[in-house]
Design a protein around this motif. Structure first.
Motif, PDB file in Angstrom:
ATOM      1  N   SER A  31      29.208  24.176  66.729  1.00 63.77           N
ATOM      2  CA  SER A  31      28.677  23.563  68.406  1.00 63.77           C
ATOM      3  C   SER A  31      29.389  22.285  68.761  1.00 63.77           C
ATOM      4  O   SER A  31      29.950  21.762  67.756  1.00 63.77           O
TER       5      SER A  31
ATOM      6  N   TYR B 293      26.693  18.243  78.152  1.00 63.00           N
ATOM      7  CA  TYR B 293      26.156  19.476  77.673  1.00 63.00           C
ATOM      8  C   TYR B 293      26.389  19.757  76.302  1.00 63.00           C
ATOM      9  O   TYR B 293      27.621  19.452  75.711  1.00 63.00           O
TER      10      TYR B 293
ATOM     11  N   CYS C 204      27.250  22.663  73.819  1.00 59.64           N
ATOM     12  CA  CYS C 204      27.625  24.007  73.811  1.00 59.64           C
ATOM     13  C   CYS C 204      27.460  24.754  72.399  1.00 59.64           C
ATOM     14  O   CYS C 204      28.042  24.177  71.451  1.00 59.64           O
ATOM     15  N   ASN C 205      27.455  26.028  72.667  1.00 60.96           N
ATOM     16  CA  ASN C 205      27.544  26.759  71.427  1.00 60.96           C
ATOM     17  C   ASN C 205      26.357  26.594  70.339  1.00 60.96           C
ATOM     18  O   ASN C 205      26.735  26.994  69.236  1.00 60.96           O
TER      19      ASN C 205
ATOM     20  N   ARG D 149      23.443  29.678  75.359  1.00 64.26           N
ATOM     21  CA  ARG D 149      23.674  28.950  76.607  1.00 64.26           C
ATOM     22  C   ARG D 149      23.972  27.442  76.517  1.00 64.26           C
ATOM     23  O   ARG D 149      23.465  26.922  75.259  1.00 64.26           O
ATOM     24  N   ASP D 150      24.412  26.853  77.426  1.00 67.48           N
ATOM     25  CA  ASP D 150      24.824  25.376  77.340  1.00 67.48           C
ATOM     26  C   ASP D 150      23.520  24.714  77.742  1.00 67.48           C
ATOM     27  O   ASP D 150      22.644  25.179  78.683  1.00 67.48           O
TER      28      ASP D 150
END
Length: 156
Positions: A50, A60, A62-63, A81-82
């Motif tokens: 991530s 944000y 992410c991952n 989802r972000d």
């Protein structure tokens, strides 16, 4: 009874400290939907691979994988989802300054509960080269060997 500042760590990104030099860390909140909090409370979150990114003045995550809550319903969300991180404008501007420097990234180190609020420890990091990783491993091996020898001497 523990302090009100006790942290209950839910997930850690152990690889981050191996892959990056940590320059600075910042604690931030995270925006989640209803069943995601329940799933994270059960420890069903992973920070492997991530990263954080800045999009249109917002940060944000992410991952980050959050497994769907088993007792959930149609309100379960996409696991990858972000998710928006909650930071003050000044902190975001400071992070933008860091990221614009060559080779700097935003990497989450851990997710934890603090006073029943979910927090993310976000690091401003610079990637390590292969020789840096070898050097760090050699240092830790040497330290471990010294500690072992000291322990043997103390036992004698």
């Amino acid at each position: 009874m523990g302090s009100i500042y006790d942290k209950k760590v839910v997930a850690q990104n152990r690889r981050a400290r191996h892959e990056f030099f940590i320059e600075d860390t910042i604690e931030c909140g995270i925006e989640l939907s209803g069943t995601e909090v329940k799933s994270i409370r059960l420890g069903k979150a992973s920070l492997a691979d991530s990263y954080a990114m800045i999009k249109s003045g917002e940060v944000y995550l992410c991952n980050m994988h959050v497994s769907p809550y088993e007792e959930g319903n149609i309100f379960n969300r996409d696991p990858l989802r972000d998710r928006r991180l909650l930071l003050h404008k000044k902190e975001i501007i400071r992070l933008i300054g860091y990221v614009q420097q060559k080779g700097m990234s935003l990497v989450p180190l851990s997710i934890y509960f603090k006073k029943n609020l979910l927090k993310v420890e976000l690091a401003v990091a610079r990637g390590k080269k292969l020789y840096d990783k070898r050097e760090a491993k050699a240092e830790s091996d040497a330290k471990r060997e010294i500690d072992r020898r000291m322990k043997e001497r103390m036992a004698e």
